[in-house]
Design a protein around this motif. Structure first.
Motif, PDB file in Angstrom:
ATOM      1  N   TYR A  20      42.827  59.748  67.769  1.00 55.12           N
ATOM      2  CA  TYR A  20      43.168  58.765  68.819  1.00 55.12           C
ATOM      3  C   TYR A  20      42.594  59.610  70.387  1.00 55.12           C
ATOM      4  CZ  TYR A  20      44.878  56.219  65.165  1.00 55.12           C
ATOM      5  OH  TYR A  20      44.905  55.453  64.180  1.00 55.12           O
ATOM      6  N   TYR A  33      41.076  44.902  65.656  1.00 58.11           N
ATOM      7  CA  TYR A  33      41.674  43.291  65.806  1.00 58.11           C
ATOM      8  C   TYR A  33      40.341  42.528  65.809  1.00 58.11           C
ATOM      9  CZ  TYR A  33      46.058  45.383  66.787  1.00 58.11           C
ATOM     10  OH  TYR A  33      47.201  46.088  66.793  1.00 58.11           O
ATOM     11  N   HIS A 116      56.129  61.888  72.052  1.00 62.28           N
ATOM     12  CA  HIS A 116      57.032  62.375  71.034  1.00 62.28           C
ATOM     13  C   HIS A 116      56.339  62.251  69.595  1.00 62.28           C
ATOM     14  CE1 HIS A 116      61.160  63.041  69.766  1.00 62.28           C
ATOM     15  NE2 HIS A 116      60.836  62.265  68.906  1.00 62.28           N
ATOM     16  N   LEU A 141      51.268  57.902  58.915  1.00 61.91           N
ATOM     17  CA  LEU A 141      52.275  59.019  58.802  1.00 61.91           C
ATOM     18  C   LEU A 141      52.268  59.438  57.342  1.00 61.91           C
ATOM     19  CD1 LEU A 141      55.311  57.417  60.458  1.00 61.91           C
ATOM     20  CD2 LEU A 141      53.709  58.838  61.615  1.00 61.91           C
TER      21      LEU A 141
END
Ligand SMILES: C[S@@+](CC[C@H](N)C(=O)[O-])C[C@H]1O[C@@H](n2cnc3c(N)ncnc32)[C@H](O)[C@@H]1O
Length: 234
Positions: A20, A33, A116, A141
């Protein structure tokens, strides 16, 4: 976990965040999208947006915010409302570029920003969240749903007692919507941007049910849309 397992896990966490950068973020909305959802995962982006609109509330946390596409498109007036009438929005991401990108896009909200890692407990909040969106993050993840469960627990800790956690995730090979989806799952799992080869709807339900009394999952193409709360769901 021993130190080398910890190091390996941290490396996998980072492999999911590393893509990213500004280059990818500038292509993300059109790619995901506009092309991938309808063309590969066979889940119309409109279904994800409708689902978002149905569940988002006034005090909201966008966890793994990416480009901020969903709040920008689904919270009324997100990009032009004046700050005094804006609901409370917090953006969280482990990628500094994602955080910066979405903060700029949603600046009229004056969002609070959290850099975070979702595998760690969130800092204490003065105002718990009424809704948390975790969209297209679980499949990034590392680990099985059992290992990803800690993320759900960390998010639940900052929800109001009747608050809602919702979002969507791309499921693994067993739910793949066609050969293109299977190839893409192989590729993304190989390069480490996805960790979902064995993710199933049943596993997702089990994981959410460990933390919440009410869970709903709907599968559209390769994508599971989920909502979870301790209150009956809307
Ligand atoms: C596929 S994008 C989803 C973006 C957005 N939620 C959407 O649905 O369009 C995944 C985002 O989750 C972030 N992410 C991945 N692993 C993370 C972690 N362990 N902690 C926090 N953010 C993470 C990435 O940096 C990226 O911005």
């Amino acid at each position: 976990m021993n130190t080398s397992t910890d190091r390996n896990f941290e490396r996998e966490v980072w492999r999911a965040v590393r893509p990213y950068n500004v280059g990818i973020l500038s292509l993300y909305d059109v790619g995901v999208y506009g092309i991938w959802n309808p063309g590969i995962w066979q889940c119309p982006s409109q279904s994800i947006k409708d689902f978002y609109r149905r569940h988002v509330r006034d005090v909201h946390l966008e966890a793994g915010c990416g480009t901020g596409y969903l709040p920008a498109h689904c919270i009324p007036g997100a990009t032009q409302r004046s700050s005094h009438e804006a609901p409370s929005l917090t953006l969280l991401d482990y990628s500094p570029s994602s955080l910066k990108w979405s903060a700029r896009r949603l600046r009229s909200y004056q969002p609070a920003l959290l850099h975070h890692n979702l595998f760690l407990p969130l800092p204490p909040v003065t105002r718990p969240f009424e809704s948390i969106c975790l969209n297209y993050v679980l499949h990034c993840l590392p680990g099985s749903f059992e290992q990803k469960q800690v993320v759900i627990g960390n998010l639940k800790a900052v929800l109001t007692p009747g608050g809602i956690l919702f979002g969507s995730t791309i499921l693994g090979q067993a739910s793949a919507s066609g050969w293109r989806a299977r190839r893409m799952l192989d590729l993304f799992n190989l390069i480490g941007s996805f960790h979902n080869a064995t993710d199933t709807e049943a596993g997702l339900r089990r994981t959410l049910s460990t933390h919440f009394a009410h869970v709903r999952c709907t599968v559209v193409g390769s994508v599971a849309l989920f909502a979870a709360s301790d209150q009956p769901l809307p």
